[in-house]
Design a protein around this motif. Structure first.
Motif, short mmCIF file in Angstrom:
data_model
loop_
_atom_site.label_atom_id
_atom_site.label_comp_id
_atom_site.label_asym_id
_atom_site.label_seq_id
_atom_site.Cartn_x
_atom_site.Cartn_y
_atom_site.Cartn_z
N UNK A 33 0.66 9.95 3.09
CA UNK A 33 0.84 8.85 4.04
C UNK A 33 -0.13 7.71 3.72
N UNK A 34 0.26 6.52 4.16
CA UNK A 34 -0.60 5.36 3.94
C UNK A 34 -0.85 5.13 2.47
N UNK A 35 -2.12 4.99 2.10
CA UNK A 35 -2.48 4.76 0.70
C UNK A 35 -2.52 6.05 -0.11
N UNK A 36 -2.43 7.19 0.57
CA UNK A 36 -2.52 8.47 -0.10
C UNK A 36 -3.95 8.89 -0.39
N UNK A 37 -4.91 8.13 0.11
CA UNK A 37 -6.32 8.37 -0.13
C UNK A 37 -6.90 9.25 0.97
N UNK A 38 -7.86 10.09 0.61
CA UNK A 38 -8.49 10.97 1.60
C UNK A 38 -9.84 10.42 2.05
N UNK A 173 -19.06 2.48 -9.90
CA UNK A 173 -18.09 3.54 -9.58
C UNK A 173 -17.14 3.08 -8.48
N UNK A 174 -17.67 2.38 -7.48
CA UNK A 174 -16.81 1.86 -6.41
C UNK A 174 -15.81 0.85 -6.97
N UNK A 175 -16.27 0.00 -7.88
CA UNK A 175 -15.35 -0.95 -8.53
C UNK A 175 -14.25 -0.19 -9.26
N UNK A 176 -14.64 0.85 -9.99
CA UNK A 176 -13.64 1.63 -10.74
C UNK A 176 -12.67 2.32 -9.79
N UNK A 179 -9.86 0.11 -8.43
CA UNK A 179 -9.12 -0.70 -9.41
C UNK A 179 -7.69 -0.97 -8.97
N UNK A 180 -7.05 0.01 -8.31
CA UNK A 180 -5.68 -0.24 -7.82
C UNK A 180 -5.70 -1.28 -6.70
N UNK A 181 -6.73 -1.24 -5.85
CA UNK A 181 -6.85 -2.24 -4.80
C UNK A 181 -7.03 -3.63 -5.39
N UNK A 182 -7.82 -3.73 -6.46
CA UNK A 182 -8.03 -5.03 -7.09
C UNK A 182 -6.72 -5.57 -7.64
N UNK A 187 -2.24 -9.51 -6.72
CA UNK A 187 -0.82 -9.77 -6.44
C UNK A 187 -0.59 -10.24 -5.02
N UNK A 188 -1.65 -10.24 -4.20
CA UNK A 188 -1.50 -10.61 -2.79
C UNK A 188 -0.80 -9.56 -1.96
N UNK A 189 -0.93 -8.29 -2.38
CA UNK A 189 -0.21 -7.21 -1.71
C UNK A 189 -1.13 -6.18 -1.07
#
Length: 201
Positions: A33-38, A173-176, A179-182, A187-189
């Motif tokens: 659900x959502x972003x699929x992140x825990x 590490x947080x930047x890495x 990376x999908x968020x970046x 893309x403005x999404x």
């Protein structure tokens, strides 16, 4: 530093708090659900703030406890020991052994480590995070900015040293891990708070 406590730090960090809360409270797997992140952000998005706040607090505690308590149990005062235990907890959170090595992005657990080792620098990061969440409603922007501010704040408050090294490493590490968020930001999404992204209320 003992191998047993290092493993314990990793296993403690590996506790998938949002997965457990999602299963117990709603009978769902938050990875679907959502972003699929825990992490706490996806818990907020999918489960709501009442369940996300406990997730956040436990995830912070998973970083604070190894960094603060484990060196005391070892009888060691060198900051490198606390850094190693804290880093192990963050890795456990991101690569949780309990859920197929999928977890969160390490922001809350990393915050717990700096709560133990550099509270003034963490406060600076939290202020930046709160301001940017309020201004943009985009948690990833706030998390990346806060992670970048913490090393600067560590340098200003503690100077160069092992804690600064960890702060820089965690910022990278947080930047890495974002990376999908970046890519979505470009893309403005990117997801904004207040917009239900597959949430279950």
């Amino acid at each position: 530093m003992t191998p047993a406590l290092l493993l314990a730090a990793y296993l403690l960090g590996s506790i998938p708090t949002s997965y457990v809360v999602g299963r117990a409270a709603r009978g769902i797997d938050l990875r679907e659900h959502g972003s699929g992140n825990l992490g706490a952000t996806n818990a907020f998005r999918v489960l709501g703030w009442r369940l996300a706040v406990p997730v956040l607090l436990v995830d912070v505690a998973k970083g604070w406890a190894p960094a603060h308590l484990f060196p005391l149990w070892d009888g060691q005062s060198a900051p490198e020991w606390a850094l190693a235990y804290g880093a192990a907890a963050v890795l456990g959170h991101v690569f949780s052994v309990w859920v197929g090595f999928r977890g969160g992005k390490g922001v809350a657990t990393g915050a717990g480590v700096f709560l133990a080792l550099a509270p003034a620098a963490l406060l600076a990061g939290v202020v930046v995070w709160v301001v940017l969440v309020w201004a943009t409603r985009i948690v990833s922007v706030a998390s990346i900015a806060a992670a970048l501010v913490v090393p600067v704040a560590v340098l200003l408050t503690q100077g160069a040293g092992p804690v600064l090294g960890l702060a820089i490493a965690l910022a990278l590490f947080v930047l890495y891990s974002h990376r999908a968020n970046v890519r979505r930001l470009l893309r403005g999404e990117e997801h904004r708070l207040g917009r239900n992204a597959g949430g279950i209320r």
